[in-house]
Design an enzyme around this catalytic site. Sequence first.
Site, PDB file in Angstrom:
ATOM      1  N   LYS A 158       0.764  -1.077  -0.216  1.00  0.00           N
ATOM      2  CA  LYS A 158      -0.379   0.016  -0.165  1.00  0.00           C
ATOM      3  C   LYS A 158       0.716   1.340   0.147  1.00  0.00           C
ATOM      4  O   LYS A 158       1.910   1.130   0.692  1.00  0.00           O
ATOM      5  CB  LYS A 158      -0.779  -0.215   1.256  1.00  0.00           C
ATOM      6  CG  LYS A 158      -1.928   1.128   0.811  1.00  0.00           C
ATOM      7  CD  LYS A 158      -3.283   0.291   0.296  1.00  0.00           C
ATOM      8  CE  LYS A 158      -4.189   1.265  -0.388  1.00  0.00           C
ATOM      9  NZ  LYS A 158      -5.354   0.213  -0.957  1.00  0.00           N
ATOM     10  N   ASP A 173      -7.082   4.422  -5.320  1.00  0.00           N
ATOM     11  CA  ASP A 173      -7.232   4.228  -3.697  1.00  0.00           C
ATOM     12  C   ASP A 173      -8.493   5.483  -3.702  1.00  0.00           C
ATOM     13  O   ASP A 173      -8.472   6.794  -4.215  1.00  0.00           O
ATOM     14  CB  ASP A 173      -6.682   3.645  -2.317  1.00  0.00           C
ATOM     15  CG  ASP A 173      -7.482   2.991  -1.969  1.00  0.00           C
ATOM     16  OD1 ASP A 173      -8.135   2.732  -1.216  1.00  0.00           O
ATOM     17  OD2 ASP A 173      -7.301   4.051  -0.354  1.00  0.00           O
TER      18      ASP A 173
END
Length: 445
Positions: A126, A166
């Site tokens: 991430k 995201d």
Amino acid sequence: MNAYAQSVLDQLYQRFPTQKEFLQAATEIIDSLSLVFDRHPEYEKAGILERFVEPERQINFRVTWIDDAGKVQVNTGYRVQYSSAIGPYKGGLRFHPSVNNSIMKFLGLEQILKNSLTGMPIGGAKGGSDFDPKGKSDNEVMRFCQAFMNELYRHIGADTDVPAGDIGVGAREIGYLYGCYKKLANNNGCAITGRGVPYGGSLVRTEATGYGLIYFANEMLKTRKESFEGKRVVISGSGNVAIYANEKATKLGATVIAMSDSNGYIYDENGIDLAAVKRLKEVERKRISEYVKDHPAATYTEGCDKIWQIKCDIALPCATQNEINLDSAKALVKNGCICVCEGANMPTTLDAVKYLQDNKVLFGPAKAANAGGVATSALEMAQSAQRMYWTFEDVDKALEGIMKSIFKHCDDAANEYDCPGNYVIGANIAGFKRVAESMLAYGIY
Ligand code: NDP
Ligand code: 2IT
């Protein structure tokens, strides 16, 4: 809890006392995995859990850019390359002022198990920044993305680490990021997914997380001989995941009666006009409150948490972490909600999850239910490697098949470990085993 699992969790609490989102995710995961360590002492012997919770590599970097007023701005960039056990690091980039090490680590840890559940060869990662794209001009966003990529490009690549979008990173940001990557790296490989279709992206990637969420929820509903037909659905958020969850739920016969953004929520008894939400959020980048201006039957309420007080059959949290707390869970149960399925990552607090499960609400955990996005990213990687484009129908069929298979893996693992219907435990165990077996095969290094 199994003593080995407990000792690893205790160490995390000692070492990272301020990383509350990371500890929340780790607590849920390790609690589920405790059952596995009882049956697999070889994992403790190889130190699998200590290694699993420790990121392989974390990169924090300065991002310097110039705003439209000519002022120098500094943000922090992050990439947590958590696990490459089953494939190249893979996971989105989040641009939001709340981004910090704890949020990056919780998202990265979840991503390892999510990506494993897809059955595809992708590791977990991430990244992102505390940069806030909201209120910035296109040029400011472009300059920020270029400054961010100026550092990140040396850490990513089609076979090493493949970021995607995201929160706060959509089609516009991916375009700027990939354009900069390909120039700096002198490489046109699939080092980012969610790319525009003209330059190598996959059809259905935009819709994938929302559609996949509904495919997964539908599998849960089937276990009770239920479906979306005629159901009243509340969806939080009005971003990428929320919009396409609405689209597919509506297609399956449901009525979506509420949606939100970070300021408040709209309620429209007759069903939200999705075209209007798409225009407001995808094109005009305005607030959801504007919706009521030309929808007089709808109401707008300032603040987000009361959205879960609305009577509904199915609740789909699709905005951000910890948006359904215990009070919200109690309201959902009291109002007869039969299914909560997580589109966002970790949108439900631990006590709220327990309350929903204790009250027999079908509960779909994020790492399984929202895996359609990253699964379709992996299909984008496959198409790029083939130098081919698949049709919308082909990608959508593949996505639906993957979501059904994820559901089956969660269901099977829950049954195998004597927790039928507990898809939290099922998802954690099914995702973990593939990673753990790969780590065992590699030996200690
Ligand atoms: P977007 O940026 O497209 O949309 C986010 C939505 O959530 C917006 O409506 C935003 O409101 C709202 N929101 C963001 N932060 C908060 C907050 N702190 N409180 C209340 N509302 C908030 O992001 P996505 O739709 O892509 O992501 C939504 C969730 O889904 C995230 O948890 C993400 O991690 C997860 N996810 C996304 C995937 C993807 O493929 N995009 C895949 C799997 C999971 P506002 O406009 O006011 O900021
Ligand atoms: O949380 C997620 O799974 C995503 N943001 C999508 C990641 C990806 O690589 O497509």
